[in-house]
Structures are given as C-alpha cells and as structure tokens.
Design an enzyme around this catalytic site. Sequence first.
Site, PDB file in Angstrom:
ATOM      1  N   GLU A  43     -15.135  -2.219  12.784  1.00 57.59           N
ATOM      2  CA  GLU A  43     -13.533  -2.821  12.601  1.00 57.59           C
ATOM      3  C   GLU A  43     -12.325  -1.564  12.286  1.00 57.59           C
ATOM      4  OE1 GLU A  43     -13.567  -4.857   8.683  1.00 57.59           O
ATOM      5  OE2 GLU A  43     -14.269  -6.579   9.540  1.00 57.59           O
ATOM      6  N   CYS A 100      17.905   2.248  -2.038  1.00 59.10           N
ATOM      7  CA  CYS A 100      18.427   2.470  -3.550  1.00 59.10           C
ATOM      8  C   CYS A 100      17.173   2.794  -4.858  1.00 59.10           C
ATOM      9  CB  CYS A 100      19.304   1.926  -4.278  1.00 59.10           C
ATOM     10  SG  CYS A 100      21.012   1.819  -3.244  1.00 59.10           S
ATOM     11  N   GLU A 101      16.422   3.568  -4.425  1.00 60.21           N
ATOM     12  CA  GLU A 101      14.872   3.880  -4.949  1.00 60.21           C
ATOM     13  C   GLU A 101      15.251   5.620  -4.830  1.00 60.21           C
ATOM     14  OE1 GLU A 101      12.269   2.307  -6.511  1.00 60.21           O
ATOM     15  OE2 GLU A 101      13.400  -0.073  -5.198  1.00 60.21           O
ATOM     16  N   TYR A 157      -0.422   0.794   9.727  1.00 58.48           N
ATOM     17  CA  TYR A 157       0.520   0.965   8.542  1.00 58.48           C
ATOM     18  C   TYR A 157       1.466   0.990   8.504  1.00 58.48           C
ATOM     19  CZ  TYR A 157      -4.596   0.058   7.859  1.00 58.48           C
ATOM     20  OH  TYR A 157      -5.683  -0.405   7.953  1.00 58.48           O
ATOM     21  N   TYR A 217       1.434   6.110  -1.453  1.00 60.20           N
ATOM     22  CA  TYR A 217      -0.170   7.241  -1.280  1.00 60.20           C
ATOM     23  C   TYR A 217       0.252   8.497  -1.772  1.00 60.20           C
ATOM     24  CZ  TYR A 217      -0.905   2.612   0.724  1.00 60.20           C
ATOM     25  OH  TYR A 217      -1.093   0.764   1.329  1.00 60.20           O
ATOM     26  N   GLY A 263      -9.021  -0.101  12.444  1.00 60.52           N
ATOM     27  CA  GLY A 263      -7.607   0.251  13.020  1.00 60.52           C
ATOM     28  C   GLY A 263      -6.988   1.388  13.243  1.00 60.52           C
ATOM     29  N   ARG A 264      -6.767   2.021  11.931  1.00 59.92           N
ATOM     30  CA  ARG A 264      -6.262   3.626  11.645  1.00 59.92           C
ATOM     31  C   ARG A 264      -6.729   3.852  12.658  1.00 59.92           C
ATOM     32  NH1 ARG A 264      -4.526   5.509   6.817  1.00 59.92           N
ATOM     33  NH2 ARG A 264      -6.250   4.227   5.461  1.00 59.92           N
TER      34      ARG A 264
END
Length: 433
Positions: A276, A358-359, A387, A319, A278-279
């Site tokens: 499986e 605004c973070e 992702y 992350y 993905g990345r």
Amino acid sequence: MDAFEYRDGQLYCEQVNLDDLTRQTGTPLYVYSRRTFEDHYDRIARAFVDLDPIICYSIKSCGNVHLCKLLANRGAGMDVVSGGELYRAQRAGAVMNKVVYAGVGKTDREICDAIEARIGWFNIESEAEFENTASIARRMGATASAALRVNPDVDPKTHDKTTTGKKESKFGVDIERARRFFERYGRDPHLKLRGIHLHIGSPVYTVEPYVEAITRALALIDDLAEQGHRVDTLDIGGGFGADYESAQSPLAADYAAQLVPLLKPFHDAGGRIILEPGRSIAANAGALLTRVQYIKLGGRKKFVIVDTGMHHLVRPTLYDAFHFIWPTSVAPMHQPATRAPKLDMPGLETCDIVGPICETGDYLAKERSLPPVTRGDLLCVFSAGAYGMVMASNYNAMPRPAEVLIEGSKATLIRRAETYEDLVAPEAEATAL
Ligand code: LLP
C-alpha cells in the site's frame, strides 16, 4: 530522485519552466510530474515483481482523480480509508477487486457502498467492526472478504503522530487477540476472513521494522494454519520513505532486497501479497510553488512571507517536517546540487519562511538558509506531492490552490483553484430542520 531540476539557474519540472508556468496559472500552485509519479510506481512494481503483488496506491497521500487514473491504467489497485476515497478510486477507474479498505471508523453507509462496489478486502480493525460488517453483508445477501489488521508491536522509529504499529496504537489488534479473532470469526459465511494486514507507520526509513513485523505476521499465519484457518493474503501496508533530502530514503529495491526473500515462501505456497505505498510514489512527484509577498525584519529574525502556508501544506507545522525550499530562478552559484537543511554556498541568508495565516505555527521552514529573495520571487517547496494538497484546508477562508500535471512539455490543469464562491457554496441556503 525526481523530475524537478535546475537548468541554467531556472527550475524545470520535466520540460516546463516553472516561472513561465506560474505566469499563466498564478500562485500558489501544486505541480506534479507524470514521469516521476509513474516511475516511482514502476520501481516498486519492478522491485517486488517476484511476489506478483497487488500494489494498492494509498489514495490518502495524493488523491487527485487524474493522478489516480495514471496508476489505475498501470494496473494498480487502491488503498482507501473512507467512502470519499472509494468514490475517488471509482472515478479513477480502478478495478474494484483490487481495492483494500482500511480505517477504524467505517460507517454503515461506507460499508454498504464498499460491499456494493465489490471491493477486494475490508481491512478490519476491531471485533465490533467485523461483526457490523458481517451483519451488513448478511442483510445484503452478499459475501465480502476481510483481512485482520494486526498490530505487530514494532517501533518504526518515525514521528509519534504517524507511528501506527506499536501496542498502544488505536489501529488493529495485537497478535494474541488475532488468534482469538480467527477462532471466533474465521468461519463467517458472509465476511470471509482470509488475510492479515499490517501497516507499521510512515515514513519508515529502515527495512528492519518491516522484517520484524512481517516475521511476526508469518509466524501468526503458520499458527492459524495449524488451527485450521487458511490465510491466503498478506497485506504489508505502506510507509516506504521518500527523499525530502537527497538520497535520504532507501530505494524500492533496498526494501525489496530483504522483503522479497522473506515473503517468497508464502507467495510460492499460493499466498497473495499486497503493498500500500503512497508517499514513496507521490511525495517527490509534486511540489508547491509560492510567491514571496513581503520581507519583514523582526528583532534578529528575517521573515520571508509567502502566499501559502499551513493551510496548504501542514506537514512542517504538524510534524516539524523538512521540505527543501529554494527560489525557482537563481544565480549560477546558487544552483543547488543537493537538497539538504544546510547548503554550503556564499551569500545565503537565514530566514523563517512563513505564511499569511493567523497562527504562530504557520511556517514552512524555520532558520532556513536561502539565497537573498525579494517580493515577487517564486519559491519551490519540494517533495510536497504526498500529504500536501490532501491535507489542505480553507482555514482563514483561504481557497485551496490549483493542481497542474506536467507531461514532458505539456501542462494540464487537473484541478482549478478554488474561488470565494466555492467557500460559501455549501452555505448558499439555510434550511429549517
Ligand atoms: N496504508 C495505511 C493503512 C495507512 O494508514 C497509510 C498511511 C498508508 C498505507 C500509506 O503510507 P505511505 O506509503 O504514504 O507512507 N500525514 C502524514 C502521513 C500519514 C500516513 C497515514 N497512513 C505525513 O504527512 O507524513
């Protein structure tokens, strides 16, 4: 590594000059190389050919229908984790009996849809889910296949938030419980329990955790055979690494060198192997292009403020992920020969590359060396294919960017940029309930 390359100080994706492209499309923009996307899939297919596996592309990594289609056309199956991803797989023309469906919280509607679509396997995560899925299949007069997700209790040595195969994780059941699971449900006539599923985490930059997890799964399969339960499918999940830095990840062939001999006896005895990834297919195939809006000095810090941020690529925030970022147009001395957090070149400046949200956590890179940049310059955030867009949001009412597919010298818009209208469309009418 991928088809994003500097030529005479200009960044190209395949044959397309990215500055030229964004003059046409605007920014921010996700751009993908067909060559890299397909090449990375082909490398996995080649490396594992002796196992004749079903390669179920993990849609959650990068789900644009046009990209999924490329892999479906190459014979890939799909790994889905929601009704929405199943719908994407259908729209991409994936062969349904090569679809595996994971996830701890499948709803009744999602389960019905998947049974109707005749997917290959439900990857079951708990007793309650098995019972519910089996009873839905019974009511529908259908038969479906299942693999039990086993939690092999290995440490993949990756980020805590993407570690899935340790004992305390919400995913799967431990090996002891798996034996009881087969005793209890192994003979259900409507949901045939025929497989074991693993997924230990992502990204996993060494092969050992796979070897450990698969060795445990194979021992379990032998034990189950002694109890009279034949397991004919082993799904080893995803998690192969990608090159966020140059040559950071083992190649598909490196994983295969250890895993193929380990899995060959199971295959030779008639077992089906599923992967499986993905990345490892999508990450290096995509990049996020963004324009410098302002330069701001704050104390000793220099901020490069760009027109994208955590709302379009949340990985650095979530992350502390590293993405190499570099201007698309540079002087010859600043043409990067490698992608790394620190490059040894004259005249670089240290800055934080931040977005408009605004973070305080809205950044793409901190304390990063860059050639001097000014308002209007185009920057490339590399290895953003996996992702990236799939985790983008509309926070601060920011429309999501467009996606473009590059094939040689051809560029195709495969998703238009969202508009302000799109933001409020689901709110167009208020309905009394
Ligand atoms: N199979 C299952 C059951 C999974 O949960 C995942 C990823 C995959 C396959 C694909 O893993 P891959 O080959 O792409 O590593 N958002 C995080 C990654 C989360 C991974 C979730 N599951 C990130 O940006 O790093």
